[in-house]
Design an enzyme around this catalytic site. Sequence first.
Site, PDB file in Angstrom:
ATOM      1  CD  GLU A   1      -3.031  -1.109   0.420  1.00  0.00           C
ATOM      2  OE1 GLU A   1      -3.290  -0.013  -0.122  1.00  0.00           O
ATOM      3  OE2 GLU A   1      -3.698  -2.134   0.220  1.00  0.00           O
TER       4      GLU A   1
ATOM      5  CB  CYS B   1      -1.457   7.309   0.768  1.00  0.00           C
ATOM      6  SG  CYS B   1      -2.734   6.512   1.736  1.00  0.00           S
TER       7      CYS B   1
HETATM    8  P1  NAD Z   1       8.438   4.496   4.836  1.00  0.00           P
HETATM    9  O1  NAD Z   1       8.452   3.685   3.600  1.00  0.00           O
HETATM   10  O2  NAD Z   1       9.585   5.361   5.127  1.00  0.00           O
HETATM   11  O3  NAD Z   1       8.267   3.543   6.111  1.00  0.00           O
HETATM   12  C1  NAD Z   1       7.202   2.633   6.193  1.00  0.00           C
HETATM   13  C2  NAD Z   1       7.593   1.515   7.144  1.00  0.00           C
HETATM   14  O4  NAD Z   1       8.650   0.763   6.551  1.00  0.00           O
HETATM   15  C3  NAD Z   1       8.105   2.005   8.487  1.00  0.00           C
HETATM   16  O5  NAD Z   1       7.633   1.162   9.512  1.00  0.00           O
HETATM   17  C4  NAD Z   1       9.597   1.870   8.334  1.00  0.00           C
HETATM   18  O6  NAD Z   1      10.267   1.734   9.548  1.00  0.00           O
HETATM   19  C5  NAD Z   1       9.686   0.594   7.503  1.00  0.00           C
HETATM   20  N1  NAD Z   1      10.962   0.386   6.817  1.00  0.00           N
HETATM   21  C6  NAD Z   1      11.875   1.301   6.445  1.00  0.00           C
HETATM   22  N2  NAD Z   1      12.924   0.692   5.845  1.00  0.00           N
HETATM   23  C7  NAD Z   1      12.652  -0.625   5.827  1.00  0.00           C
HETATM   24  C8  NAD Z   1      13.319  -1.781   5.328  1.00  0.00           C
HETATM   25  N3  NAD Z   1      14.501  -1.692   4.728  1.00  0.00           N
HETATM   26  N4  NAD Z   1      12.729  -2.978   5.458  1.00  0.00           N
HETATM   27  C9  NAD Z   1      11.525  -3.095   6.040  1.00  0.00           C
HETATM   28  N5  NAD Z   1      10.831  -2.046   6.550  1.00  0.00           N
HETATM   29  C10 NAD Z   1      11.385  -0.827   6.436  1.00  0.00           C
HETATM   30  O7  NAD Z   1       7.059   5.333   4.798  1.00  0.00           O
HETATM   31  P2  NAD Z   1       6.552   6.440   5.819  1.00  0.00           P
HETATM   32  O8  NAD Z   1       7.337   7.679   5.604  1.00  0.00           O
HETATM   33  O9  NAD Z   1       6.418   5.897   7.189  1.00  0.00           O
HETATM   34  O10 NAD Z   1       5.056   6.643   5.277  1.00  0.00           O
HETATM   35  C11 NAD Z   1       4.729   7.508   4.257  1.00  0.00           C
HETATM   36  C12 NAD Z   1       4.421   6.754   2.983  1.00  0.00           C
HETATM   37  O11 NAD Z   1       3.409   5.784   3.219  1.00  0.00           O
HETATM   38  C13 NAD Z   1       3.868   7.662   1.902  1.00  0.00           C
HETATM   39  O12 NAD Z   1       4.461   7.332   0.673  1.00  0.00           O
HETATM   40  C14 NAD Z   1       2.396   7.336   1.899  1.00  0.00           C
HETATM   41  O13 NAD Z   1       1.739   7.612   0.685  1.00  0.00           O
HETATM   42  C15 NAD Z   1       2.412   5.883   2.193  1.00  0.00           C
HETATM   43  N6  NAD Z   1       1.129   5.450   2.703  1.00  0.00           N
HETATM   44  C16 NAD Z   1       0.350   4.644   1.918  1.00  0.00           C
HETATM   45  C17 NAD Z   1      -0.903   4.262   2.367  1.00  0.00           C
HETATM   46  C18 NAD Z   1      -1.782   3.357   1.557  1.00  0.00           C
HETATM   47  O14 NAD Z   1      -2.651   2.714   2.147  1.00  0.00           O
HETATM   48  N7  NAD Z   1      -1.596   3.275   0.258  1.00  0.00           N
HETATM   49  C19 NAD Z   1      -1.359   4.680   3.608  1.00  0.00           C
HETATM   50  C20 NAD Z   1      -0.532   5.517   4.368  1.00  0.00           C
HETATM   51  C21 NAD Z   1       0.705   5.881   3.920  1.00  0.00           C
END
Ligand code: NAD
Length: 479
Positions: A249, A287
């Site tokens: 997502e 998002c």
């Molecule tokens: P992010 O990708 O930086 O982090 C998301 C999660 O991934 C966090 O828990 C982070 O710690 C983890 N993570 C980071 N590196 C990792 C790795 N190497 N391996 C595994 N996990 C890892 O995103 P963010 O800044 O927390 O959130 C914002 C993003 O999320 C935006 O792009 C937003 O659009 C998206 N988002 C999408 C939805 C949806 O349902 N489509 C909903 C909310 C947010």
Amino acid sequence: MTSSHAFWLAGRQVTGEDTFDVTSPWDGGLVGKVALPTDAQIEEAVAAAYAVREDFAATPAHVRAAALDHVSRRLVERTEEIARLISAENGKPVKWARGEVGRAVSVFRFAAEEARRFNGGEAQRLDTDAGGQGRLALTRRFPKGVVLGIAPFNFPLNLCAHKIAPAIAAGAPIILKPAPATPLSGLVIGELLAETDLPAGSWSILPVPNDRMPALVQDERLPVISFTGSEKVGYAIMDSVPRKHCTLELGGNGAAVVLGDYASDADLDWAATRIATFSNYQGGQSCISVQRVIADASVYDRLLPRIVSAVQAQVTGDPADDATDVGPLVSEDAAKRVEAWVREAVEAGAQLLTGGKRDGASYAPTVLTDVPADTTISCEEVFGPVLTVRKADGEGDAFAAVNDSKYGLQAGVFTHDLQAAFRAHRALEVGGVVIGDVPSYRADQMPYGGVKQSGVGREGVKFAMDDYTYERVLVLTGL
Ligand code: NAD
């Protein structure tokens, strides 16, 4: 609101050897210290989840449903306290944080309802072919195995709920990892689950640091990964485990289209208010927030000033204040990135109609027009309180503009024309089309997810349960 928080290992509260700080994006104050799990503790959680997977799948539906109902009820009772916690760690205005708790209440309730009716069962006659004579196929859904749920910072409670509630409802054990900036809200779910009779090992909530996530992602005892977050991290995970089932997502740059029939003063006031509210809703860090407005040329000149004044009416400030509409972004770095993208657009010829100012982690609600198509803000997800507005030459041009994006999460179309609504549904390359409102509308039971670079798979309680399970057929012979 400073306190020390343990994490949840196989259903019990555990402190680690080290802690990390969670700070307020508003004033930098310490919100809480959170224990970091050691490698041995992470291994213990995975081993416990793996060991319990068959027993958990066989746990009666009424037991799992009762646990989910319990969490839902307890979230209602603790709404104000949890909303204040979300607001403190995330910077989200408290009035929006209350709404987030309300949504998590629904997610757990929907999951309880689905747990009671979920089965997937179907009887299929096989005697339509001579080879199938005397046979019958029955299907039921069974969990694929332990789920690794990874959640982002922007809805720190509800997006954790969207991972853990469907897993429990489906009888799949889960290791949930909340975001490092906002782990406290997700850990609260552990307090409520610990009050239930769910088997030990069926759930863990571990604030694992990012640099230790690859080992967990690779672990073969976790065949399902449900990730919500950025495009960059999501696809890197999926590429690293091509044989696992991954739901992604990801991001978007949500478009709101205003068609020519949406033209009365009342129509335009409604559209402008919704657009202004949901381009700034939690600082644009959703998002499906409105990033792009595409308005038919016949209504553009009357809509634009309404949008600008509605954006200027957004109250910015302390997220703990009930009057605040827009708080800070998650960090000063995030606000600096938004500032740089707006500066780049203006230098390329965009008109700045309001906003465009940064103060620490806060960025003023901003409206741009005449934004060149090749600027970063036109192509990427801004994830900040910035709106771009452009004119469209009729419906076809408007729909083409929506599709002119690498993302495809949701789109909103303001129209009263039923046929235009169906044309939008057919034409728009997105996971959801919302008629008469912004793309930011989401009901937690409906299928939710994107196409193109916005992701793979669907959430929404029942759809996540489908994702966590598979159909296993039983063939009966000699009938
Ligand atoms: P992010 O990708 O930086 O982090 C998301 C999660 O991934 C966090 O828990 C982070 O710690 C983890 N993570 C980071 N590196 C990792 C790795 N190497 N391996 C595994 N996990 C890892 O995103 P963010 O800044 O927390 O959130 C914002 C993003 O999320 C935006 O792009 C937003 O659009 C998206 N988002 C999408 C939805 C949806 O349902 N489509 C909903 C909310 C947010």
